[in-house]
Design an enzyme around this catalytic site. Structure first.
Site, short mmCIF file in Angstrom:
data_model
loop_
_atom_site.label_atom_id
_atom_site.label_comp_id
_atom_site.label_asym_id
_atom_site.label_seq_id
_atom_site.Cartn_x
_atom_site.Cartn_y
_atom_site.Cartn_z
N CYS A 2 0.87 -1.26 0.17
CA CYS A 2 0.10 -0.13 0.04
C CYS A 2 1.06 1.25 0.16
CB CYS A 2 -0.99 0.16 1.36
SG CYS A 2 -1.86 1.39 1.24
N CYS A 49 -11.94 13.83 4.17
CA CYS A 49 -13.07 12.89 4.25
C CYS A 49 -12.82 12.69 5.70
CB CYS A 49 -12.51 11.64 3.65
SG CYS A 49 -12.31 11.97 1.87
N CYS A 60 -6.27 0.60 6.65
CA CYS A 60 -7.09 1.67 5.96
C CYS A 60 -7.26 2.93 6.67
CB CYS A 60 -8.12 1.27 5.34
SG CYS A 60 -7.97 -0.28 4.25
N1 SAH Z 1 -7.11 8.89 -1.17
C1 SAH Z 1 -7.52 7.91 -1.99
C2 SAH Z 1 -6.78 6.57 -1.53
C3 SAH Z 1 -6.33 6.55 -0.16
S1 SAH Z 1 -7.45 6.00 1.29
C4 SAH Z 1 -9.09 7.59 -1.57
O1 SAH Z 1 -9.66 8.21 -0.85
O2 SAH Z 1 -9.57 6.54 -2.20
C5 SAH Z 1 -7.69 4.20 0.75
C6 SAH Z 1 -9.07 3.87 1.35
O3 SAH Z 1 -9.31 3.63 2.82
C7 SAH Z 1 -10.23 4.56 0.82
O4 SAH Z 1 -11.24 3.97 0.38
C8 SAH Z 1 -10.75 5.21 2.14
O5 SAH Z 1 -11.86 6.03 1.82
C9 SAH Z 1 -10.57 4.13 3.09
N2 SAH Z 1 -10.54 4.75 4.68
C10 SAH Z 1 -10.05 6.13 4.79
N3 SAH Z 1 -10.32 6.15 6.17
C11 SAH Z 1 -10.71 5.05 6.73
C12 SAH Z 1 -10.84 4.35 7.98
N4 SAH Z 1 -10.67 5.03 9.03
N5 SAH Z 1 -11.41 2.99 7.99
C13 SAH Z 1 -11.65 2.57 6.97
N6 SAH Z 1 -11.27 2.93 5.98
C14 SAH Z 1 -10.73 3.97 5.56
FE1 SF4 Z 2 -10.21 11.39 1.71
FE2 SF4 Z 2 -8.59 9.52 0.68
FE3 SF4 Z 2 -7.54 11.91 1.32
FE4 SF4 Z 2 -8.14 10.20 3.26
S1 SF4 Z 2 -6.41 10.08 2.07
S2 SF4 Z 2 -8.93 12.31 3.33
S3 SF4 Z 2 -9.93 9.22 2.04
S4 SF4 Z 2 -9.13 11.42 -0.36
#
Ligand code: SAH
Ligand code: SF4
Length: 393
Positions: free
Chosen positions: A128, A139, A370
């Protein structure tokens, strides 16, 4: 997301000059490397062949020393060493989880840090990879989203994460080495820190190296880019990278998605689904992975599951739905849905004809799961602030 958020920055197909005046060869495209060699005096007629040779040493054999590139003349090797460097980021710490997941803290130029996570499974090993230090997006369930964007990673820093972990796994091939399906590092997911499509060119150049037949040699089917939904860059991803695509979907109405994934205010569900619909054909890939984080009482009802299926059917998108139990982090405003709730949700999706695997959280004990990634220095700073706040300082 603020209307003025940047789309892409830091286009680095131009060679990067290091402080001592040398150019880093790592991360350059083949064309950029060729131009750099010619500029440094390599005869134009030979340049393409030299690129092929250096490329193989760097990416196929993991060699870091010009002196060891034995199919180049000694004098030429010395010339290369004078003008060029083979620079990678540096592993600062490695933590190994009870389940074998390895989390690396990687230091990049300027003293910044990102995290890279290696997840061993029975039939594969997934890396990853991070694409930015921090993230411009916010987010609300994501730990990285609480860290402001510091900067984009260069292509060298992105492919460098793969190279460093191969070093740590002791996996540079010897003649007759296994093909990618049996490798320890067999898959790459761009799911670490940052939004890869806000750093498009560097991510693309790094992934081209990962996919190159004389490079790291991973099939494009083993590389998955995850985006929160940067709609204008999705077609470009199909054209210029052609890897698998995952989308952080997480909600089935614009109202909820606006809160969870604020980029939705700029490109809403309809705009996103329309872009996704075109992806499989344009990239000649199979299914789009819809990532869906399970948040208790926020997005996890049967009705949500049915709406999700309906949306995917309405747009006719070949899909797989990856359900991610929410991973907690200090101060997170959400809770994970219960196992029963997650199973019931998965069941509805599955019965509608879509694969609906529930992602097993990996490396939770070392905050490697994640959405738990955040630079350690930033985490320490924050907790110091928190401690001070709690102490009323
Ligand atoms: N920025 C990109 C890639 C990184 S995040 C994106 O947002 O897709 C990788 C995945 O983990 C994304 O689907 C994200 O929404 C999820 N994710 C982020 N925070 C999380 C959390 N606290 N628990 C579970 N999944 C999470
Ligand atoms: Fe959103 Fe992906 Fe950025 Fe986390 S890493 S804030 S899930 S866009």
């Amino acid at each position: 997301m603020p209307a003025s958020a940047p789309i892409t920055q830091d286009v680095v197909t131009i060679p990067r000059v290091l402080p001592e005046g040398k150019i880093n060869l790592v991360g350059l495209t083949r064309e950029a490397m060729r131009a750099a060699l010619i500029e440094a005096g390599t005869p134009e007629k030979q340049a393409k062949m030299r690129v092929g040779q250096i490329w193989q040493w760097l990416y196929q054999w993991g060699v870091r020393d010009f002196g060891a590139m034995t199919n180049l003349a000694k004098g030429y090797r010395a010339e290369l060493a004078e003008k060029f460097a083979i620079e990678l980021p540096e592993i600062v710490t490695k933590q190994v989880s009870n389940d074998g997941t390895r989390k690396y803290l990687v230091r990049i130029a300027g003293g910044h840090e990102v995290e890279t996570v290696y997840i061993p499974e029975e039939d594969r090993g997934t890396l990853c990879v991070s694409s930015q230090v921090g993230c411009t997006l916010t987010c609300s369930f994501c730990h990285t989203g609480t860290q402001k964007l510091v900067r984009n990673l260069t292509a060298a820093e992105i492919i460098g994460q793969v190279m460093l972990v191969r070093d740590d796994l002791g996996e540079w091939p010897v003649p007759g080495a296994p093909k990618d399906e049996t490798r320890l590092l067999s898959n790459i997911v761009l799911m670490g820190m940052g939004e890869p499509l806000y750093n498009f060119e560097n991510v693309r150049d790094a992934m081209k190296i990962a996919m190159d037949a004389e490079g790291i040699q991973l099939s494009r089917r083993r590389i998955t880019l995850s985006t929160s939904g940067v709609v204008p860059e999705i077609a470009r991803t199909a054209d210029e990278i052609g890897c698998q695509l995952a989308v952080s979907f997480h909600a089935t109405t614009d109202e909820t998605r606006d809160k969870l994934v604020p980029i939705n205010k700029r490109w809403n569900i309809d705009a996103l689904m329309s872009a996704l619909k075109a992806y499989p054909k344009a990239s000649n890939s199979e299914r789009i992975t819809f990532e869906y984080v399970m948040l208790k009482d926020v997005n996890d009802t049967d009705e949500d599951a049915r709406r999700l299926v309906q949306l995917i059917e309405d747009y006719g998108i070949p899909a797989k739905i990856n359900l991610i139990p929410f991973n907690e982090w200090p101060g997170a405003p959400y809770q994970r849905s219960s196992n029963n709730r997650i199973r019931a949700f998965a069941d509805i999706v599955y019965k509608a004809g879509y694969a609906s695997p529930i992602r097993t959280p990996r490396g939770e004990d070392i905050m490697a799961a994640c959405g738990q990634l955040k630079s350690a220095t930033e985490r320490a700073r924050k907790s110091k602030r928190q401690i001070e706040a709690e102490a009323g300082l």
